[in-house]
Motif scaffolding. Structure first.
Motif, mmCIF file in Angstrom:
data_model
loop_
_atom_site.group_PDB
_atom_site.id
_atom_site.type_symbol
_atom_site.label_atom_id
_atom_site.label_comp_id
_atom_site.label_asym_id
_atom_site.label_seq_id
_atom_site.Cartn_x
_atom_site.Cartn_y
_atom_site.Cartn_z
ATOM 1 N N THR A 147 30.367 51.628 38.903
ATOM 2 C CA THR A 147 30.586 52.134 40.259
ATOM 3 C C THR A 147 31.922 51.671 40.841
ATOM 4 O O THR A 147 32.272 52.057 41.948
ATOM 5 N N TYR A 148 32.655 50.850 40.080
ATOM 6 C CA TYR A 148 33.935 50.331 40.570
ATOM 7 C C TYR A 148 35.059 50.772 39.633
ATOM 8 O O TYR A 148 34.884 50.817 38.409
ATOM 9 N N PRO A 149 36.230 51.095 40.181
ATOM 10 C CA PRO A 149 37.361 51.458 39.313
ATOM 11 C C PRO A 149 37.821 50.249 38.505
ATOM 12 O O PRO A 149 37.756 49.114 38.973
ATOM 13 N N VAL A 150 38.305 50.499 37.302
ATOM 14 C CA VAL A 150 38.728 49.407 36.419
ATOM 15 C C VAL A 150 39.838 48.579 37.064
ATOM 16 O O VAL A 150 39.896 47.355 36.899
ATOM 17 N N LYS A 151 40.718 49.235 37.827
ATOM 18 C CA LYS A 151 41.836 48.512 38.437
ATOM 19 C C LYS A 151 41.380 47.493 39.485
ATOM 20 O O LYS A 151 42.144 46.606 39.868
ATOM 21 N N SER A 152 40.118 47.603 39.944
ATOM 22 C CA SER A 152 39.610 46.634 40.920
ATOM 23 C C SER A 152 39.072 45.373 40.242
ATOM 24 O O SER A 152 38.730 44.408 40.922
ATOM 25 N N ILE A 153 39.000 45.374 38.901
ATOM 26 C CA ILE A 153 38.560 44.181 38.161
ATOM 27 C C ILE A 153 39.748 43.242 38.016
ATOM 28 O O ILE A 153 40.704 43.540 37.299
ATOM 29 N N LYS A 154 39.714 42.122 38.693
ATOM 30 C CA LYS A 154 40.840 41.197 38.716
ATOM 31 C C LYS A 154 40.731 40.084 37.681
ATOM 32 O O LYS A 154 41.730 39.522 37.262
ATOM 33 N N ARG A 155 39.511 39.752 37.290
ATOM 34 C CA ARG A 155 39.322 38.691 36.300
ATOM 35 C C ARG A 155 38.087 39.002 35.450
ATOM 36 O O ARG A 155 37.110 39.549 35.945
ATOM 37 N N VAL A 156 38.167 38.614 34.187
ATOM 38 C CA VAL A 156 37.033 38.728 33.275
ATOM 39 C C VAL A 156 36.831 37.353 32.640
ATOM 40 O O VAL A 156 37.768 36.781 32.080
#
Length: 230
Positions: A147-156
């Protein structure tokens, strides 16, 4: 920041690769602490200096270079976090121990930023693309990440726990709360006789919770004494 967590399923050789990445993170963090300890007193050691030093570590040690460059930076940030926390406690004159930075012996995670990983189109698998050999991991759990765009993932972050390995996604989510506007202003006056009185003349009675509780306690005590006489 929202954190979504999934359990990881993979092969034993990939788990070993995750362990190697976790050990490398601990190595970089501890080397940054040592670098700070050994620096001359007049040297200015800050987060930028440790980030630069982490690049030197990648050039010096091949196993550090095998880890994604941003993951190495994240490890250096852990070292600076311990140092800056110690500085803050000293400036605030916190009583007791100030939390002098110590070398870590039980690190359980490795953190990537916006590179070194790639989500599968189905968003049920993630591939780590550096040279540690982690490769593709299956994600077990609810698929809220879609439900979230990949670009909003800041850390894994890959985390080891007693029951296995987990993958955490730190998602940058802007929380917005909208309240309907009426254009009307209202004033409240809190008093002893009533809970409050507003500027429109409405009065809310005082709940008098203490008196209600006293009555309940008195009733329970009387019932207990009566039971004891039987």
């Amino acid at each position: 920041m929202l954190v979504l967590e999934y359990k990881v399923k993979s092969e034993s050789k990939q788990y070993k690769a995750i362990e190697e990445a976790i050990r490398t993170t601990q190595f970089v963090r501890n080397k940054c602490i040592r670098y700070w300890m050994d620096a001359p007193r007049d040297a200015k050691i800050n987060g930028f200096a440790l980030n630069k030093y982490s690049t030197e570590l990648r050039n010096e040690f091949s196993f550090v270079k095998d880890l994604n460059s941003m993951a190495v930076q994240a490890a250096a940030e852990l070292g600076w976090f311990a140092i800056s926390r110690f500085y803050d406690n000293c400036k605030a004159k916190k009583p007791g121990k100030k939390g002098f930075p110590r070398f870590q012996k039980d690190n359980r995670s490795v953190e990537y930023k916006t590179s070194g990983w790639k989500l599968h189109p189905t968003l049920r698998r993630i591939t780590f693309t550096d040279k540690k050999g982690i490769g593709e991991l299956k994600l077990l759990g609810k698929w809220d990440i879609q439900t979230y765009p990949v670009k909003s993932i800041k850390r894994v972050r890959l985390v080891r726990r007693a029951d296995g390995y987990y993958c955490q996604f730190a998602v940058d989510v802007e929380r917005q709360e909208t309240q309907p506007t009426t254009g009307n202003a209202i004033g409240l006056d809190v008093g002893l006789e009533s809970f409050y009185t507003d500027s429109n003349g409405h009065t809310e009675p005082n709940p008098r919770l203490l008196k209600i509780a006293e009555k309940a306690i008195k009733h329970a005590r009387a019932a207990h004494l009566q039971k004891g006489k039987r």
